[in-house]
Design a protein around this motif. Structure first.
Motif, PDB file in Angstrom:
ATOM      1  N   VAL A  27       5.168  -5.234  -3.332  1.00 40.47           N
ATOM      2  CA  VAL A  27       3.629  -4.666  -4.124  1.00 40.47           C
ATOM      3  C   VAL A  27       3.756  -3.406  -3.197  1.00 40.47           C
ATOM      4  O   VAL A  27       4.376  -2.665  -2.943  1.00 40.47           O
ATOM      5  CB  VAL A  27       2.390  -4.980  -2.665  1.00 40.47           C
ATOM      6  CG1 VAL A  27       0.910  -4.186  -2.877  1.00 40.47           C
ATOM      7  CG2 VAL A  27       2.204  -6.308  -2.939  1.00 40.47           C
ATOM      8  N   ALA A  28       3.281  -2.737  -4.634  1.00 38.02           N
ATOM      9  CA  ALA A  28       3.414  -0.429  -4.510  1.00 38.02           C
ATOM     10  C   ALA A  28       2.467  -0.476  -3.875  1.00 38.02           C
ATOM     11  O   ALA A  28       1.693  -0.958  -4.647  1.00 38.02           O
ATOM     12  CB  ALA A  28       3.400  -0.274  -5.615  1.00 38.02           C
ATOM     13  N   LEU A  29       2.061   0.725  -3.285  1.00 40.24           N
ATOM     14  CA  LEU A  29       1.320   1.296  -2.174  1.00 40.24           C
ATOM     15  C   LEU A  29       1.235   2.786  -2.782  1.00 40.24           C
ATOM     16  O   LEU A  29       2.486   3.582  -3.088  1.00 40.24           O
ATOM     17  CB  LEU A  29       1.066   1.051  -0.973  1.00 40.24           C
ATOM     18  CG  LEU A  29       1.575  -0.621  -0.723  1.00 40.24           C
ATOM     19  CD1 LEU A  29       1.336  -0.341   0.827  1.00 40.24           C
ATOM     20  CD2 LEU A  29      -0.112  -1.341  -0.444  1.00 40.24           C
ATOM     21  N   ARG A  95      -7.087 -10.019  -3.147  1.00 39.52           N
ATOM     22  CA  ARG A  95      -6.673  -9.060  -1.868  1.00 39.52           C
ATOM     23  C   ARG A  95      -6.179  -7.713  -2.776  1.00 39.52           C
ATOM     24  O   ARG A  95      -6.906  -6.973  -1.293  1.00 39.52           O
ATOM     25  CB  ARG A  95      -5.840 -10.270  -1.317  1.00 39.52           C
ATOM     26  CG  ARG A  95      -5.720  -8.849   0.295  1.00 39.52           C
ATOM     27  CD  ARG A  95      -7.141  -9.511   0.820  1.00 39.52           C
ATOM     28  NE  ARG A  95      -6.280  -9.197   1.943  1.00 39.52           N
ATOM     29  CZ  ARG A  95      -7.440  -8.260   2.997  1.00 39.52           C
ATOM     30  NH1 ARG A  95      -8.762  -8.111   2.925  1.00 39.52           N
ATOM     31  NH2 ARG A  95      -6.830  -8.323   4.924  1.00 39.52           N
ATOM     32  N   ALA A  96      -6.017  -7.353  -3.340  1.00 42.12           N
ATOM     33  CA  ALA A  96      -5.053  -6.140  -3.665  1.00 42.12           C
ATOM     34  C   ALA A  96      -6.197  -5.298  -3.994  1.00 42.12           C
ATOM     35  O   ALA A  96      -6.345  -4.286  -3.179  1.00 42.12           O
ATOM     36  CB  ALA A  96      -4.324  -5.929  -4.298  1.00 42.12           C
ATOM     37  N   LEU A  97      -7.541  -6.033  -4.809  1.00 42.34           N
ATOM     38  CA  LEU A  97      -9.051  -5.293  -4.769  1.00 42.34           C
ATOM     39  C   LEU A  97      -9.300  -4.810  -4.311  1.00 42.34           C
ATOM     40  O   LEU A  97     -10.581  -3.355  -3.966  1.00 42.34           O
ATOM     41  CB  LEU A  97      -9.062  -6.010  -6.041  1.00 42.34           C
ATOM     42  CG  LEU A  97      -8.365  -6.178  -8.021  1.00 42.34           C
ATOM     43  CD1 LEU A  97      -9.331  -6.585  -8.977  1.00 42.34           C
ATOM     44  CD2 LEU A  97      -7.985  -4.605  -8.420  1.00 42.34           C
ATOM     45  N   LEU A 117      -6.457   4.415  -2.698  1.00 40.09           N
ATOM     46  CA  LEU A 117      -5.317   3.599  -2.314  1.00 40.09           C
ATOM     47  C   LEU A 117      -5.230   2.628  -3.726  1.00 40.09           C
ATOM     48  O   LEU A 117      -6.429   2.583  -4.247  1.00 40.09           O
ATOM     49  CB  LEU A 117      -6.469   2.812  -1.340  1.00 40.09           C
ATOM     50  CG  LEU A 117      -5.005   1.593  -1.120  1.00 40.09           C
ATOM     51  CD1 LEU A 117      -3.592   2.431  -0.450  1.00 40.09           C
ATOM     52  CD2 LEU A 117      -5.619   1.126  -0.169  1.00 40.09           C
ATOM     53  N   ASP A 118      -3.978   2.710  -4.449  1.00 43.12           N
ATOM     54  CA  ASP A 118      -3.209   1.798  -5.089  1.00 43.12           C
ATOM     55  C   ASP A 118      -2.820   1.298  -4.683  1.00 43.12           C
ATOM     56  O   ASP A 118      -1.735   0.916  -3.638  1.00 43.12           O
ATOM     57  CB  ASP A 118      -2.721   2.577  -6.534  1.00 43.12           C
ATOM     58  CG  ASP A 118      -2.958   2.054  -8.074  1.00 43.12           C
ATOM     59  OD1 ASP A 118      -3.365   1.190  -8.004  1.00 43.12           O
ATOM     60  OD2 ASP A 118      -1.634   2.962  -8.226  1.00 43.12           O
ATOM     61  N   VAL A 119      -3.480  -0.724  -5.269  1.00 43.86           N
ATOM     62  CA  VAL A 119      -1.949  -1.757  -4.475  1.00 43.86           C
ATOM     63  C   VAL A 119      -1.859  -2.158  -5.568  1.00 43.86           C
ATOM     64  O   VAL A 119      -2.373  -3.135  -6.325  1.00 43.86           O
ATOM     65  CB  VAL A 119      -2.838  -2.645  -3.368  1.00 43.86           C
ATOM     66  CG1 VAL A 119      -2.444  -3.433  -2.840  1.00 43.86           C
ATOM     67  CG2 VAL A 119      -3.829  -1.491  -2.418  1.00 43.86           C
ATOM     68  N   ASP A 120      -0.883  -2.405  -5.987  1.00 48.16           N
ATOM     69  CA  ASP A 120      -0.460  -3.050  -7.408  1.00 48.16           C
ATOM     70  C   ASP A 120       0.784  -3.659  -6.941  1.00 48.16           C
ATOM     71  O   ASP A 120       1.626  -4.303  -6.038  1.00 48.16           O
ATOM     72  CB  ASP A 120       0.265  -1.557  -8.006  1.00 48.16           C
ATOM     73  CG  ASP A 120      -0.851  -1.042  -8.866  1.00 48.16           C
ATOM     74  OD1 ASP A 120      -1.578  -1.466  -8.992  1.00 48.16           O
ATOM     75  OD2 ASP A 120      -0.010  -0.299  -9.526  1.00 48.16           O
ATOM     76  N   LEU A 121       0.289  -5.135  -7.734  1.00 44.71           N
ATOM     77  CA  LEU A 121       1.282  -5.801  -7.460  1.00 44.71           C
ATOM     78  C   LEU A 121       2.832  -6.100  -8.614  1.00 44.71           C
ATOM     79  O   LEU A 121       1.945  -5.735  -9.103  1.00 44.71           O
ATOM     80  CB  LEU A 121       1.365  -8.026  -7.389  1.00 44.71           C
ATOM     81  CG  LEU A 121      -0.541  -7.844  -6.907  1.00 44.71           C
ATOM     82  CD1 LEU A 121      -1.052  -9.571  -7.218  1.00 44.71           C
ATOM     83  CD2 LEU A 121       0.204  -8.001  -5.983  1.00 44.71           C
ATOM     84  N   ILE A 122       3.993  -5.579  -8.024  1.00 36.76           N
ATOM     85  CA  ILE A 122       5.245  -5.793  -9.026  1.00 36.76           C
ATOM     86  C   ILE A 122       5.700  -7.007  -9.472  1.00 36.76           C
ATOM     87  O   ILE A 122       6.027  -7.539 -10.894  1.00 36.76           O
ATOM     88  CB  ILE A 122       6.167  -3.884  -8.319  1.00 36.76           C
ATOM     89  CG1 ILE A 122       4.950  -3.283  -8.163  1.00 36.76           C
ATOM     90  CG2 ILE A 122       7.474  -4.080  -9.544  1.00 36.76           C
ATOM     91  CD1 ILE A 122       4.068  -2.293  -8.390  1.00 36.76           C
ATOM     92  N   VAL A 123       6.129  -7.480  -9.187  1.00 33.14           N
ATOM     93  CA  VAL A 123       6.018  -9.189  -8.902  1.00 33.14           C
ATOM     94  C   VAL A 123       5.748 -10.175  -7.813  1.00 33.14           C
ATOM     95  O   VAL A 123       5.767  -9.600  -6.754  1.00 33.14           O
ATOM     96  CB  VAL A 123       7.645  -9.026  -9.042  1.00 33.14           C
ATOM     97  CG1 VAL A 123       8.630  -8.663  -9.684  1.00 33.14           C
ATOM     98  CG2 VAL A 123       8.938  -8.338  -7.931  1.00 33.14           C
TER      99      VAL A 123
END
Length: 190
Positions: A27-29, A95-97, A117-123
Motif C-alpha cells: 500500500v502506498a501512502l 477500505r482505502a477509499l 491523503l492518498d491510499v493506493d493499492l500497489i499489489v
C-alpha cells in the motif's frame, strides 16, 4: 508475492471452517495538504485497525517533488505499508477509499491535485485486475520513485508482477526529487 497462506497466521473462517488465502499487499501512502505526517500515521493506524489485516512493515518517510500536479503544489510525504490480509482486493479498495474520506480527501480537482491523503493499492498478492475501479498491479507504480524506493527499503527482493524487480525499475526511474526524512518515523505495532 504469492496467494499462499502465511505459515505464521492461521485464519479459518469461523462459520465455515474454510481457509482463506493470506495475501501480501503493498500500500502506498501520500499526502501534501494539512498535517501530512499525521495523515500518514493515521492511515497506518487505520490499516492496522482493519479486521483481517496485519501490518508487517512500514517504510521510511520520503519527501518528494509533486509529479504532474498543478504549479506551486506543496511537496509530498510518501511511505509504503506492507500488510498481510485475507480480505479480497475490492474490500481492500473500499477500505482505502474510506480511510481517504476520513481525512477529507477531495477528489473534485482531478487525479493529480494536492491531497490530504492518498491510499493506493500497489499489489495484492499476485492478483491482476483491469477494471475501472481497480487496476492491479497499480499502473504507474513502476514509474514512481516515491513508491519504488520506500518499497525497496522494506523488501530488497521485491517484484512487481509482470514488470520485474523493484530495484531494476528504480534504476530506470532514478531518485531525483526524493529525500528520505529520517526525522519522521511512522509507528506500528509489530
Amino acid at each position: 508475492m504469492t496467494e499462499t497462506p502465511n505459515p505464521h497466521i492461521i485464519d479459518a473462517d469461523t462459520l465455515t471452517g474454510e481457509m482463506r488465502p493470506i495475501r501480501r499487499v503493498v500500500v502506498a501512502l501520500g499526502s501534501n495538504l494539512g498535517e501530512s505526517f499525521s495523515n500518514l500515521q493515521g492511515a497506518v493506524d487505520a490499516l492496522a485497525d482493519t479486521p483481517d489485516v496485519w501490518v508487517t512493515g512500514v517504510s521510511p518517510v520520503y519527501e518528494t517533488e509533486p509529479i504532474d500536479c498543478p504549479p506551486d503544489s506543496p511537496k509530498f510525504l510518501n511511505a509504503i505499508v506492507l500488510i498481510d490480509t485475507t480480505l479480497a482486493a475490492n474490500r481492500l479498495l473500499d477500505r482505502a477509499l474510506a480511510i481517504e474520506d476520513a481525512y477529507d480527501r477531495d477528489r473534485s480537482h482531478g487525479i493529480n491535485a494536492p491531497r490530504t491523503l492518498d491510499v493506493d493499492l500497489i499489489v495484492v498478492g499476485d492478483r491482476r485486475s483491469d477494471t475501472d475501479a481497480l487496476k492491479l498491479p497499480h499502473p504507474q507504480a513502476h514509474e514512481r520513485a516515491f513508491v519504488l524506493q520506500p518499497w525497496l527499503d522494506l523488501e530488497p527482493d521485491a517484484q512487481i508482477p509482470d514488470l520485474g524487480a523493484v530495484s531494476v525499475l528504480l534504476d530506470k526511474v532514478g531518485t531525483e526529487g526524493l529525500a528520505r526524512r529520517d526525522d519522521l518515523v511512522l509507528e506500528y505495532d509489530e
